[in-house]
Structures are given as structure tokens and as C-alpha cells.
Design a protein around this motif. Structure first.
Motif, short mmCIF file in Angstrom:
data_model
loop_
_atom_site.label_atom_id
_atom_site.label_comp_id
_atom_site.label_asym_id
_atom_site.label_seq_id
_atom_site.Cartn_x
_atom_site.Cartn_y
_atom_site.Cartn_z
N SER A 13 13.60 5.30 12.15
CA SER A 13 13.87 6.33 11.15
C SER A 13 14.02 5.72 9.76
O SER A 13 14.14 6.44 8.77
N ALA A 14 14.01 4.40 9.69
CA ALA A 14 14.14 3.70 8.40
C ALA A 14 12.84 3.77 7.61
O ALA A 14 11.76 3.95 8.18
N ASP A 15 12.95 3.61 6.30
CA ASP A 15 11.79 3.57 5.42
C ASP A 15 11.35 2.11 5.31
O ASP A 15 11.90 1.35 4.51
N ILE A 16 10.39 1.73 6.11
CA ILE A 16 9.92 0.34 6.16
C ILE A 16 8.60 0.26 5.41
O ILE A 16 7.65 0.95 5.75
N GLU A 17 8.58 -0.58 4.36
CA GLU A 17 7.36 -0.66 3.55
C GLU A 17 6.31 -1.51 4.24
O GLU A 17 6.57 -2.64 4.66
N GLY A 22 -2.54 -4.91 -0.03
CA GLY A 22 -1.75 -4.80 -1.25
C GLY A 22 -1.36 -3.39 -1.67
O GLY A 22 -0.69 -3.20 -2.67
N THR A 23 -1.75 -2.38 -0.90
CA THR A 23 -1.43 -0.98 -1.20
C THR A 23 -0.43 -0.46 -0.18
O THR A 23 -0.63 -0.63 1.02
N SER A 24 0.66 0.16 -0.65
CA SER A 24 1.67 0.71 0.25
C SER A 24 1.11 1.89 1.03
O SER A 24 0.49 2.78 0.45
N VAL A 25 1.34 1.87 2.35
CA VAL A 25 0.85 2.93 3.23
C VAL A 25 1.93 3.33 4.22
O VAL A 25 2.88 2.59 4.47
N ARG A 42 1.09 5.99 0.41
CA ARG A 42 2.37 6.55 -0.01
C ARG A 42 2.12 7.30 -1.31
O ARG A 42 1.40 6.81 -2.16
N GLY A 43 2.70 8.46 -1.45
CA GLY A 43 2.53 9.23 -2.67
C GLY A 43 1.88 10.57 -2.40
O GLY A 43 1.81 11.03 -1.26
N PRO A 44 1.37 11.21 -3.46
CA PRO A 44 0.88 12.58 -3.33
C PRO A 44 -0.44 12.71 -2.55
O PRO A 44 -0.74 13.78 -2.04
N LEU A 45 -1.22 11.66 -2.47
CA LEU A 45 -2.49 11.75 -1.76
C LEU A 45 -2.28 11.60 -0.26
O LEU A 45 -1.57 10.71 0.19
N LEU A 56 -2.46 -5.03 8.36
CA LEU A 56 -1.22 -4.45 7.86
C LEU A 56 -0.19 -5.55 7.68
O LEU A 56 -0.11 -6.48 8.49
N GLU A 57 0.62 -5.42 6.64
CA GLU A 57 1.63 -6.43 6.33
C GLU A 57 2.95 -5.73 5.97
O GLU A 57 2.98 -4.86 5.13
N GLU A 58 4.01 -6.15 6.64
CA GLU A 58 5.34 -5.62 6.31
C GLU A 58 5.87 -6.35 5.09
O GLU A 58 5.75 -7.56 4.99
N VAL A 59 6.43 -5.57 4.15
CA VAL A 59 6.92 -6.17 2.90
C VAL A 59 8.43 -6.35 2.98
O VAL A 59 9.13 -5.52 3.45
#
Length: 59
Positions: A13-17, A22-25, A42-45, A56-59
Motif C-alpha cells: 500500500s506504500a508509494d514506492i517509486e 529514468g521515467t517514474s511509472v 505517473r501523472g495525468p497521462l 524497471l528500477e526501484e528508486v
């Protein structure tokens, strides 16, 4: 990223980036083969893409 971590992120349930080249998804789902995931920016699109989980890479 490995399949185990993708499953943990999906069930959390956490917000994991997570980033894809290089683009947040957001990860929407893991495919049955365990190698491909459906993600969206991530975002409006809400455009969705199928990507290799190894990219994929966890930040």
C-alpha cells in the motif's frame, strides 16, 4: 528488478517509486510469464506500456 520485488510492490500500500529508463511509472500488473509488466506514467497521462521487468528500477 526481479519478479519477487515486482510482486511485493504490487501488493504494497506504500508509494514506492519505480522508474523505467529514468521515467517514474506505476506498475499496473505483472504478466503470467513473470518477465513483462504493464506500467503507466505517473501523472495525468494514463498511457500504458508493456515493459520487461529487468528494465524497471526501484528508486
Amino acid at each position: 528488478m526481479d519478479v519477487k520485488r515486482v510482486k511485493q510492490i504490487l501488493s504494497s500500500s506504500a508509494d514506492i517509486e519505480v522508474q523505467y529508463h529514468g521515467t517514474s511509472v506505476w506498475i499496473d500488473q505483472l504478466h503470467e510469464d513473470g518477465k513483462i509488466a504493464t506500467v503507466h506514467l505517473r501523472g495525468p497521462l494514463e498511457e500504458r506500456s508493456e515493459v520487461a521487468i529487468e528494465d524497471l528500477e526501484e528508486v
